[in-house]
Scaffold this active site. Structure first.
Site, mmCIF file in Angstrom:
data_model
loop_
_atom_site.group_PDB
_atom_site.id
_atom_site.type_symbol
_atom_site.label_atom_id
_atom_site.label_comp_id
_atom_site.label_asym_id
_atom_site.label_seq_id
_atom_site.Cartn_x
_atom_site.Cartn_y
_atom_site.Cartn_z
ATOM 1 N N ALA A 11 115.788 53.455 127.981
ATOM 2 C CA ALA A 11 115.176 52.066 127.916
ATOM 3 C C ALA A 11 116.250 51.228 127.505
ATOM 4 O O ALA A 11 116.319 50.518 126.439
ATOM 5 C CB ALA A 11 114.015 52.108 126.833
ATOM 6 N N GLY A 12 117.375 51.138 128.160
ATOM 7 C CA GLY A 12 118.665 50.333 127.920
ATOM 8 C C GLY A 12 118.513 49.002 128.704
ATOM 9 O O GLY A 12 117.349 48.551 129.022
ATOM 10 N N VAL A 14 118.970 48.403 131.859
ATOM 11 C CA VAL A 14 118.121 48.634 133.332
ATOM 12 C C VAL A 14 116.693 49.013 133.060
ATOM 13 O O VAL A 14 115.654 48.419 133.376
ATOM 14 C CB VAL A 14 118.936 49.415 134.278
ATOM 15 C CG1 VAL A 14 118.025 49.918 135.519
ATOM 16 C CG2 VAL A 14 120.131 49.028 134.674
ATOM 17 N N GLY A 15 116.539 50.298 132.204
ATOM 18 C CA GLY A 15 115.234 50.576 132.027
ATOM 19 C C GLY A 15 114.367 49.825 131.088
ATOM 20 O O GLY A 15 113.339 49.793 131.425
ATOM 21 N N ASN A 108 123.550 54.524 139.309
ATOM 22 C CA ASN A 108 124.528 54.237 140.345
ATOM 23 C C ASN A 108 124.902 55.902 140.842
ATOM 24 O O ASN A 108 125.248 56.719 139.843
ATOM 25 C CB ASN A 108 125.340 53.461 139.692
ATOM 26 C CG ASN A 108 125.295 52.012 139.960
ATOM 27 O OD1 ASN A 108 124.650 51.708 140.777
ATOM 28 N ND2 ASN A 108 125.357 51.158 138.911
ATOM 29 N N LYS A 191 125.042 50.676 148.581
ATOM 30 C CA LYS A 191 125.306 50.227 147.317
ATOM 31 C C LYS A 191 126.222 50.750 146.597
ATOM 32 O O LYS A 191 127.146 50.041 145.840
ATOM 33 C CB LYS A 191 123.959 50.238 146.378
ATOM 34 C CG LYS A 191 123.930 50.616 144.743
ATOM 35 C CD LYS A 191 123.562 48.905 144.163
ATOM 36 C CE LYS A 191 124.162 48.771 142.908
ATOM 37 N NZ LYS A 191 123.262 49.275 141.844
ATOM 38 N N GLU A 274 131.083 55.639 133.536
ATOM 39 C CA GLU A 274 130.395 56.706 134.527
ATOM 40 C C GLU A 274 131.521 56.801 135.656
ATOM 41 O O GLU A 274 131.002 57.043 136.830
ATOM 42 C CB GLU A 274 129.228 56.010 135.058
ATOM 43 C CG GLU A 274 128.123 55.958 134.015
ATOM 44 C CD GLU A 274 126.997 55.322 134.805
ATOM 45 O OE1 GLU A 274 126.883 54.060 135.014
ATOM 46 O OE2 GLU A 274 125.743 55.955 134.936
HETATM 47 N N1 LIG Z 1 123.442 47.456 133.811
HETATM 48 C C1 LIG Z 1 123.658 47.341 134.563
HETATM 49 O O1 LIG Z 1 124.109 45.696 135.214
HETATM 50 C C2 LIG Z 1 123.559 48.153 135.690
HETATM 51 C C3 LIG Z 1 123.469 49.528 135.644
HETATM 52 N N2 LIG Z 1 123.279 50.277 136.658
HETATM 53 C C4 LIG Z 1 123.013 51.782 136.335
HETATM 54 O O2 LIG Z 1 121.911 52.096 135.655
HETATM 55 C C5 LIG Z 1 122.048 53.413 134.824
HETATM 56 C C6 LIG Z 1 121.529 52.777 133.345
HETATM 57 O O3 LIG Z 1 122.664 51.832 132.988
HETATM 58 P P1 LIG Z 1 122.176 50.816 131.734
HETATM 59 O O4 LIG Z 1 120.916 50.612 131.522
HETATM 60 O O5 LIG Z 1 123.268 49.785 131.931
HETATM 61 O O6 LIG Z 1 122.916 51.790 130.326
HETATM 62 P P2 LIG Z 1 122.480 51.639 129.145
HETATM 63 O O7 LIG Z 1 123.426 52.314 128.380
HETATM 64 O O8 LIG Z 1 122.266 50.202 128.655
HETATM 65 O O9 LIG Z 1 121.160 52.424 128.965
HETATM 66 C C7 LIG Z 1 120.958 53.731 128.846
HETATM 67 C C8 LIG Z 1 119.881 53.994 128.035
HETATM 68 O O10 LIG Z 1 119.537 55.482 128.052
HETATM 69 C C9 LIG Z 1 119.408 55.991 126.967
HETATM 70 N N3 LIG Z 1 119.236 57.257 126.856
HETATM 71 C C10 LIG Z 1 120.290 58.196 127.039
HETATM 72 N N4 LIG Z 1 119.873 59.420 126.943
HETATM 73 C C11 LIG Z 1 118.725 59.676 126.718
HETATM 74 C C12 LIG Z 1 117.674 60.473 126.535
HETATM 75 N N5 LIG Z 1 117.993 61.925 126.641
HETATM 76 N N6 LIG Z 1 116.461 60.203 125.992
HETATM 77 C C13 LIG Z 1 115.846 58.838 125.868
HETATM 78 N N7 LIG Z 1 116.681 57.792 126.360
HETATM 79 C C14 LIG Z 1 118.044 58.102 126.568
HETATM 80 C C15 LIG Z 1 120.263 55.159 125.965
HETATM 81 O O11 LIG Z 1 119.486 55.306 124.849
HETATM 82 P P3 LIG Z 1 120.447 55.395 123.330
HETATM 83 O O12 LIG Z 1 120.396 54.244 122.646
HETATM 84 O O13 LIG Z 1 119.330 56.634 122.496
HETATM 85 O O14 LIG Z 1 121.735 55.892 123.568
HETATM 86 C C16 LIG Z 1 120.144 53.750 126.422
HETATM 87 O O15 LIG Z 1 119.523 53.001 125.922
HETATM 88 C C17 LIG Z 1 123.693 53.640 134.958
HETATM 89 O O16 LIG Z 1 123.761 54.537 136.041
HETATM 90 C C18 LIG Z 1 124.216 52.331 135.642
HETATM 91 O O17 LIG Z 1 125.490 52.739 136.439
HETATM 92 C C19 LIG Z 1 122.815 49.863 137.897
HETATM 93 C C20 LIG Z 1 122.751 48.503 138.017
HETATM 94 C C21 LIG Z 1 123.093 47.670 137.220
HETATM 95 C C1 LIG Z 2 126.973 45.971 141.305
HETATM 96 C C2 LIG Z 2 126.065 45.778 140.467
HETATM 97 C C3 LIG Z 2 126.750 44.779 139.645
HETATM 98 C C4 LIG Z 2 124.753 45.396 141.136
HETATM 99 O O1 LIG Z 2 123.649 45.838 140.321
HETATM 100 C C5 LIG Z 2 125.826 47.161 139.705
HETATM 101 O O2 LIG Z 2 124.881 48.074 139.949
HETATM 102 C C6 LIG Z 2 126.643 47.514 138.495
HETATM 103 O O3 LIG Z 2 127.456 46.455 137.882
HETATM 104 O O4 LIG Z 2 126.455 48.561 137.903
#
Ligand SMILES: NC(=O)C1=CN([C@@H]2O[C@H](COP(=O)(O)OP(=O)(O)OC[C@H]3O[C@@H](n4cnc5c(N)ncnc54)[C@H](OP(=O)(O)O)[C@@H]3O)[C@@H](O)[C@H]2O)C=CC1
Ligand SMILES: CC(C)(CO)C(=O)C(=O)O
Length: 313
Positions: A11-12, A14-15, A108, A191, A274
């Site tokens: 729930a970061g 993205v989620g 990603n 992507k 990553e």
């Molecule tokens: N942010 C962006 O702009 C983009 C990101 N992405 C991709 O999306 C993916 C997620 O990135 P992003 O959301 O930025 O990452 P974040 O670090 O913001 O969020 C990841 C979340 O996962 C949680 N987590 C990890 N392990 C567990 C577990 N075992 N149980 C429950 N929760 C868990 C973490 O919680 P905790 O606080 O407990 O550590 C954290 O809240 C990556 O692969 C990234 O490359 C893709 C497009 C854009």
């Molecule tokens: C390329 C981009 C910005 C598009 O969502 C992305 O996935 C990231 O920064 O992790």
């Protein structure tokens, strides 16, 4: 099927974003969270600050221990942890996977598909991808940094099954763009070409796209990095469509652009990156096909030095 029960794992930035949008649209969403994030959400709620409208919600939460004590299959798992958290996350959400559960990953890269397939079987794992630029601050608020938010998904064998249509219906109309892709793996490769180029450029040269473009040699280096990621995809049977490639080229060579990759933002804040999933795995797939990628390799080497130093503390 009744209302689709959705479990968001991760729930970061993205989620948390897409989970909040789905909740606000009335979907049945639960977040699987660890203790720190659970405490943050209980205290402040799930907050999203976005050009498409802010949200402040009190979501349903579940922890891994609760799931283990009471295994509950969900219909859809929206997976959005970082790649380096995947193994532990799979262990944690395993009690939520039943015979009818579909897992839609938004990470990603591609390597997570194989890892999940090995653990849960090919049928459970969909293809998926998101384009969003979002970050989470120290208080756990999610900030959407650009007006872009799509989720693209599909069966990996390109079939249009009743379950994927049900998922499409559940994701539709929740104030983000949703697309059932006819060939989701091809979409994920596109992507990846873009993201690996953006991540490689911004991390190797330590700046936004605009800062790189303004530096001597910056544009040439950025263009060469994109050529490398495109060559690897092409050699793996996924040639980047010309229009997508040209659009990507204009984005990664754009003067004055503040665009950065999430991996670069992680690097700048001293967080884990990553690099293995986004760059290392791509380089490996290039090598297997005889395609060298010296600049992407330099970016990966630099990030690996950073990661090694970081893990020593
Ligand atoms: N942010 C962006 O702009 C983009 C990101 N992405 C991709 O999306 C993916 C997620 O990135 P992003 O959301 O930025 O990452 P974040 O670090 O913001 O969020 C990841 C979340 O996962 C949680 N987590 C990890 N392990 C567990 C577990 N075992 N149980 C429950 N929760 C868990 C973490 O919680 P905790 O606080 O407990 O550590 C954290 O809240 C990556 O692969 C990234 O490359 C893709 C497009 C854009
Ligand atoms: C390329 C981009 C910005 C598009 O969502 C992305 O996935 C990231 O920064 O992790």
């Amino acid at each position: 099927m009744g209302a689709m029960r959705i479990l968001v794992v991760g729930a970061g930035a993205v989620g948390g974003y897409f989970g909040a949008r789905l909740m606000a649209a009335g979907r049945d969403v639960t977040l699987l969270v660890r203790e720190g994030r659970a405490a943050q959400i209980r205290e402040h709620g799930l907050q999203v600050i976005s050009p498409f409208g802010d949200l402040h919600l009190q979501p349903k939460l579940v922890t891994a221990a609760e799931l283990r004590a009471n295994p509950t299959p969900y219909d859809l798992i929206l997976l959005s942890t970082k790649a380096y958290s995947l193994e532990a996350a799979m262990e944690d959400f395993a009690p939520a996977v039943g015979a009818q559960t579909s897992i839609l990953p938004l990470l990603n890269g591609m390597r997570h598909l194989e890892a999940m397939e090995a653990r849960f079987g090919a049928h459970a794992v969909l293809g998926g991808s998101t384009r969003i630029v979002s970050d989470m601050d120290a208080e756990g608020r999610i900030h959407q940094l650009e007006p872009l938010h799509d989720v693209v998904f599909g069966e990996r064998d390109k079939s249009v099954t009743p379950r994927i249509q049900a998922i499409a219906a559940a994701l539709h109309g929740a104030n983000f763009d949703d697309k059932l892709a006819p060939d989701v793996l091809a979409f994920m490769w596109q992507k990846w070409v873009f993201l690996a180029a953006l991540g490689g450029i911004t991390c190797l040269m330590r700046g936004s796209i605009g800062e790189v473009a303004a530096a001597p040699g910056g544009l040439e280096t950025a263009a060469a990095i994109l050529d490398e990621t495109d060559a690897i995809a092409t050699a793996n049977g996924y040639p980047t469509p010309q229009a997508f490639l040209e659009n990507t080229r204009s984005r990664v060579l754009k003067k004055d652009s503040p665009l950065t990759a999430s991996m670069y933002r992680d690097l700048e804040r001293g967080a884990a990156v990553e690099a293995d999933q986004i760059l290392g795995d791509l380089i490996r797939r290039g090598k297997e096909k005889g395609v060298a990628a010296p600049l992407v390799t330099a970016a990966y080497a630099q990030l690996s030095v950073y990661s090694a130093r970081r893990s020593k503390g």
